[in-house]
Enzyme design. Sequence first.
Site, PDB file in Angstrom:
ATOM      1  N   GLY A  36      22.047  23.590  14.302  1.00  0.00           N
ATOM      2  CA  GLY A  36      21.527  24.691  14.948  1.00  0.00           C
ATOM      3  C   GLY A  36      20.516  24.405  15.541  1.00  0.00           C
ATOM      4  O   GLY A  36      19.446  22.452  15.728  1.00  0.00           O
TER       5      GLY A  36
ATOM      6  N   GLN B 200      12.452  23.726  19.943  1.00  0.00           N
ATOM      7  CA  GLN B 200      12.763  21.988  20.202  1.00  0.00           C
ATOM      8  C   GLN B 200      13.226  21.099  21.757  1.00  0.00           C
ATOM      9  O   GLN B 200      13.301  19.651  21.821  1.00  0.00           O
ATOM     10  CB  GLN B 200      14.316  21.402  19.114  1.00  0.00           C
ATOM     11  CG  GLN B 200      13.348  21.754  17.705  1.00  0.00           C
ATOM     12  CD  GLN B 200      14.414  22.395  16.746  1.00  0.00           C
ATOM     13  OE1 GLN B 200      15.420  22.658  15.864  1.00  0.00           O
ATOM     14  NE2 GLN B 200      14.903  20.867  16.688  1.00  0.00           N
TER      15      GLN B 200
ATOM     16  N   CYS C 227      16.661  17.353  10.595  1.00  0.00           N
ATOM     17  CA  CYS C 227      16.555  17.568  12.092  1.00  0.00           C
ATOM     18  C   CYS C 227      16.659  17.002  13.150  1.00  0.00           C
ATOM     19  O   CYS C 227      15.675  15.838  13.631  1.00  0.00           O
ATOM     20  CB  CYS C 227      14.971  18.190  11.613  1.00  0.00           C
ATOM     21  SG  CYS C 227      14.013  19.148  12.990  1.00  0.00           S
ATOM     22  N   LEU C 228      17.238  17.567  14.082  1.00  0.00           N
ATOM     23  CA  LEU C 228      17.384  16.862  15.412  1.00  0.00           C
ATOM     24  C   LEU C 228      15.361  16.831  16.244  1.00  0.00           C
ATOM     25  O   LEU C 228      15.977  15.397  16.795  1.00  0.00           O
ATOM     26  CB  LEU C 228      17.662  18.043  16.611  1.00  0.00           C
ATOM     27  CG  LEU C 228      19.531  18.226  16.267  1.00  0.00           C
ATOM     28  CD1 LEU C 228      20.316  19.164  17.237  1.00  0.00           C
ATOM     29  CD2 LEU C 228      19.559  17.010  16.294  1.00  0.00           C
TER      30      LEU C 228
ATOM     31  N   HIS D 142      15.270  27.181   8.262  1.00  0.00           N
ATOM     32  CA  HIS D 142      14.997  25.920   9.029  1.00  0.00           C
ATOM     33  C   HIS D 142      14.967  25.730  10.538  1.00  0.00           C
ATOM     34  O   HIS D 142      14.142  25.599  10.069  1.00  0.00           O
ATOM     35  CB  HIS D 142      16.410  24.991   8.655  1.00  0.00           C
ATOM     36  CG  HIS D 142      16.651  23.163   9.083  1.00  0.00           C
ATOM     37  ND1 HIS D 142      15.770  22.047   9.126  1.00  0.00           N
ATOM     38  CD2 HIS D 142      14.954  23.013  10.977  1.00  0.00           C
ATOM     39  CE1 HIS D 142      15.361  21.474   9.838  1.00  0.00           C
ATOM     40  NE2 HIS D 142      15.196  22.099  10.142  1.00  0.00           N
ATOM     41  N   GLU D 143      15.654  26.987  11.153  1.00  0.00           N
ATOM     42  CA  GLU D 143      15.649  27.155  12.468  1.00  0.00           C
ATOM     43  C   GLU D 143      14.586  28.405  12.764  1.00  0.00           C
ATOM     44  O   GLU D 143      13.838  27.870  13.517  1.00  0.00           O
ATOM     45  CB  GLU D 143      16.734  27.477  13.145  1.00  0.00           C
ATOM     46  CG  GLU D 143      17.755  26.734  13.000  1.00  0.00           C
ATOM     47  CD  GLU D 143      17.500  25.189  13.781  1.00  0.00           C
ATOM     48  OE1 GLU D 143      16.239  25.146  14.369  1.00  0.00           O
ATOM     49  OE2 GLU D 143      17.910  24.155  13.080  1.00  0.00           O
TER      50      GLU D 143
ATOM     51  N   HIS E 209      11.164  27.307  12.105  1.00  0.00           N
ATOM     52  CA  HIS E 209      10.620  26.206  13.958  1.00  0.00           C
ATOM     53  C   HIS E 209       9.801  27.245  15.071  1.00  0.00           C
ATOM     54  O   HIS E 209       9.155  26.925  15.299  1.00  0.00           O
ATOM     55  CB  HIS E 209      11.629  25.794  14.572  1.00  0.00           C
ATOM     56  CG  HIS E 209      12.313  24.232  14.008  1.00  0.00           C
ATOM     57  ND1 HIS E 209      11.132  23.117  14.832  1.00  0.00           N
ATOM     58  CD2 HIS E 209      13.983  23.851  13.688  1.00  0.00           C
ATOM     59  CE1 HIS E 209      12.346  21.669  14.332  1.00  0.00           C
ATOM     60  NE2 HIS E 209      13.557  22.304  13.745  1.00  0.00           N
TER      61      HIS E 209
HETATM   62 NI    NI Z   1      15.261  21.347  13.168  1.00  0.00          NI
END
Ligand code: NI
Length: 174
Positions: A46, A51, A94-95, A136-137, A140
């Site tokens: 995701g 991000q 998480c990236l 989660h997204e 963000h």
């Molecule tokens: Ni993340």
Amino acid sequence: MTIKDIITVPDETLKKISEPIEKIGINEKKLIKDLVDTMYDSNGIGLAAVQVGILKRILVIDVSAKDEKKNPMSFINPVIKKFSNETSIYEEGCLSIPETFIEIERPKTCEVEYIDINGDQKILKCDGLLSTCLQHEINHLDGKLIIDYLSKLKRDLIIKKVLKSKKNLSRIIV
Ligand code: NI
């Protein structure tokens, strides 16, 4: 194909609230494509626009298994309308927070209302990995990260660790 740079903690942009999309034009469609390319390039499941430093309420997800056909999904202005009382726990990464995994308990299922890439209003019932990934997204888009579920002490330690490993990346011995 455009792979964008993913920003990492403690970049302040990650704490900002993303703005709703009013019209889906060429730029938004290009952004979705770039997000999908960037997500696959970094082996994520995701990615939210914030991000890559773009404060728009757009996110992409692909929770298909490695041996399955790719199934990229995009969500514009997603809003969760219903949560289940039942919860589930996943170890989430998480990236934007490299090499960090945190166990997080979230509602097991949810119902999300969103706009798809063609501008159509959709409702989707989500369960399992998709439900967790979507929550989660969407966090963000509201400036919330998985480390915000931890105490300040633990959070600061993780940020320190990320900064340290970034420094090591540019260090070479020849
Ligand atoms: Ni993340």
